[in-house]
Design a protein around this motif. Structure first.
Motif, PDB file in Angstrom:
ATOM      1  N   HIS A 182       0.834  -1.204   0.000  1.00 49.55           N
ATOM      2  CA  HIS A 182       0.000   0.000   0.000  1.00 49.55           C
ATOM      3  C   HIS A 182       0.869   1.256   0.000  1.00 49.55           C
ATOM      4  N   ILE A 183       1.925   1.264   0.798  1.00 48.04           N
ATOM      5  CA  ILE A 183       2.847   2.411   0.835  1.00 48.04           C
ATOM      6  C   ILE A 183       3.448   2.623  -0.554  1.00 48.04           C
ATOM      7  N   LYS A 184       3.854   1.543  -1.198  1.00 48.84           N
ATOM      8  CA  LYS A 184       4.421   1.681  -2.548  1.00 48.84           C
ATOM      9  C   LYS A 184       3.387   2.281  -3.498  1.00 48.84           C
ATOM     10  N   ALA A 185       2.155   1.797  -3.444  1.00 46.78           N
ATOM     11  CA  ALA A 185       1.112   2.296  -4.349  1.00 46.78           C
ATOM     12  C   ALA A 185       0.746   3.752  -4.042  1.00 46.78           C
ATOM     13  N   ILE A 186       0.554   4.074  -2.773  1.00 49.99           N
ATOM     14  CA  ILE A 186       0.113   5.425  -2.430  1.00 49.99           C
ATOM     15  C   ILE A 186       1.225   6.436  -2.697  1.00 49.99           C
ATOM     16  N   HIS A 187       2.475   6.055  -2.482  1.00 50.32           N
ATOM     17  CA  HIS A 187       3.583   6.964  -2.787  1.00 50.32           C
ATOM     18  C   HIS A 187       3.732   7.149  -4.294  1.00 50.32           C
ATOM     19  N   TYR A 188       3.515   6.092  -5.059  1.00 46.90           N
ATOM     20  CA  TYR A 188       3.570   6.195  -6.511  1.00 46.90           C
ATOM     21  C   TYR A 188       2.534   7.204  -6.990  1.00 46.90           C
ATOM     22  N   LYS A 189       1.316   7.091  -6.467  1.00 51.43           N
ATOM     23  CA  LYS A 189       0.246   8.018  -6.833  1.00 51.43           C
ATOM     24  C   LYS A 189       0.554   9.434  -6.335  1.00 51.43           C
ATOM     25  N   LEU A 190       1.002   9.550  -5.093  1.00 54.46           N
ATOM     26  CA  LEU A 190       1.284  10.860  -4.512  1.00 54.46           C
ATOM     27  C   LEU A 190       2.407  11.567  -5.261  1.00 54.46           C
ATOM     28  N   VAL A 191       3.503  10.879  -5.478  1.00 53.51           N
ATOM     29  CA  VAL A 191       4.649  11.491  -6.168  1.00 53.51           C
ATOM     30  C   VAL A 191       4.252  11.897  -7.588  1.00 53.51           C
ATOM     31  N   ASN A 192       3.514  11.047  -8.264  1.00 51.87           N
ATOM     32  CA  ASN A 192       3.051  11.376  -9.611  1.00 51.87           C
ATOM     33  C   ASN A 192       2.213  12.656  -9.586  1.00 51.87           C
ATOM     34  N   LEU A 193       1.340  12.781  -8.600  1.00 52.03           N
ATOM     35  CA  LEU A 193       0.518  13.976  -8.451  1.00 52.03           C
ATOM     36  C   LEU A 193       1.392  15.198  -8.147  1.00 52.03           C
ATOM     37  N   LEU A 194       2.276  15.073  -7.176  1.00 46.32           N
ATOM     38  CA  LEU A 194       3.087  16.210  -6.736  1.00 46.32           C
ATOM     39  C   LEU A 194       3.976  16.755  -7.845  1.00 46.32           C
ATOM     40  N   LYS A 195       4.519  15.880  -8.669  1.00 47.76           N
ATOM     41  CA  LYS A 195       5.408  16.317  -9.748  1.00 47.76           C
ATOM     42  C   LYS A 195       4.683  17.170 -10.783  1.00 47.76           C
ATOM     43  N   LYS A 196       3.374  17.085 -10.818  1.00 41.38           N
ATOM     44  CA  LYS A 196       2.587  17.826 -11.808  1.00 41.38           C
ATOM     45  C   LYS A 196       1.964  19.103 -11.257  1.00 41.38           C
ATOM     46  N   LEU A 197       2.151  19.373  -9.968  1.00 42.75           N
ATOM     47  CA  LEU A 197       1.522  20.551  -9.369  1.00 42.75           C
ATOM     48  C   LEU A 197       2.267  21.829  -9.738  1.00 42.75           C
ATOM     49  N   SER A 198       1.508  22.884  -9.865  1.00 43.85           N
ATOM     50  CA  SER A 198       2.083  24.204 -10.133  1.00 43.85           C
ATOM     51  C   SER A 198       2.470  24.869  -8.809  1.00 43.85           C
ATOM     52  N   ASN A 199       3.207  25.954  -8.916  1.00 39.81           N
ATOM     53  CA  ASN A 199       3.548  26.722  -7.711  1.00 39.81           C
ATOM     54  C   ASN A 199       2.288  27.203  -7.004  1.00 39.81           C
ATOM     55  N   ASP A 200       1.277  27.591  -7.769  1.00 35.02           N
ATOM     56  CA  ASP A 200       0.011  28.026  -7.165  1.00 35.02           C
ATOM     57  C   ASP A 200      -0.683  26.882  -6.433  1.00 35.02           C
TER      58      ASP A 200
END
Length: 181
Positions: free
Chosen positions: A118-136
């Motif tokens: 679960h940690i591997k899956a949730i971090h994969y999803k989280l990191v993927n999301l975070l890398k796409k976020l804007s400064n705003d």
């Protein structure tokens, strides 16, 4: 046990100290920490036997097993908080009693592999999301109901990178102390 020794066992890497100005370099470093944590954590715990998993990391503290399950639960909540904050205006998040969750039967007795996966899956999803976020996006915030304070997403990235390292150190320290590492 002396208070300062207990504090060092509780916070082996110290408490999270957020820089007053969070830069893109901070965010990138924290995201990298989150990206590499699951594999590093799995390598630390995957070969532990039942006795080792059921050993508390400090007197009165959780067992290694409970720490692994806690990280899974906590980081799942964090991911959900990011999603709420990105889709709602200053949402009031749902707090949970992590101490009571750690006392539930699954946290005390279930195999850790389910939480590692679960940690591997949730971090994969989280990191993927975070890398796409804007400064705003990183300037958006949620409201924590226990403190009624606004928590910036940029802060939350750093806090969860710290949280990963914090619990890794708990487990690593007890394994070293017992000669299991």
């Amino acid at each position: 046990m002396r208070t300062d020794n207990l504090e060092k066992l509780k916070y082996p890497i110290g408490q999270f100290e957020c820089p007053s100005t969070i830069t893109r370099d901070h965010l990138n470093h924290w995201i990298e920490t989150l990206e590499h944590f699951p594999i590093k954590f799995e390598a630390l715990v995957k070969h532990l036997n039942k006795e080792q998993l059921d050993t508390p990391y400090r007197p009165g503290g959780w067992t290694v097993r409970q720490v692994v399950h806690h990280v899974s639960d906590s980081h799942h909540h964090s991911y959900t908080r990011f999603k709420w904050t990105l889709t709602e205006d200053k949402p009031v998040i749902k707090a949970y009693d992590e101490k009571l969750w750690a006392e539930l039967n699954d946290s005390k007795n279930d195999p850790i592999q389910m939480s590692i996966e679960h940690i591997k899956a949730i971090h994969y999803k989280l990191v993927n999301l975070l890398k796409k976020l804007s400064n705003d996006d990183f300037k958006k915030c949620f409201i924590h109901p226990e403190t009624n304070s606004e928590v910036l997403l940029s802060y939350n990235v750093g806090n969860y990178a710290w949280h990963s390292n914090h619990h890794y150190a708990h487990v690593e320290n007890i394994l070293k102390e017992k000669g299991w590492l």
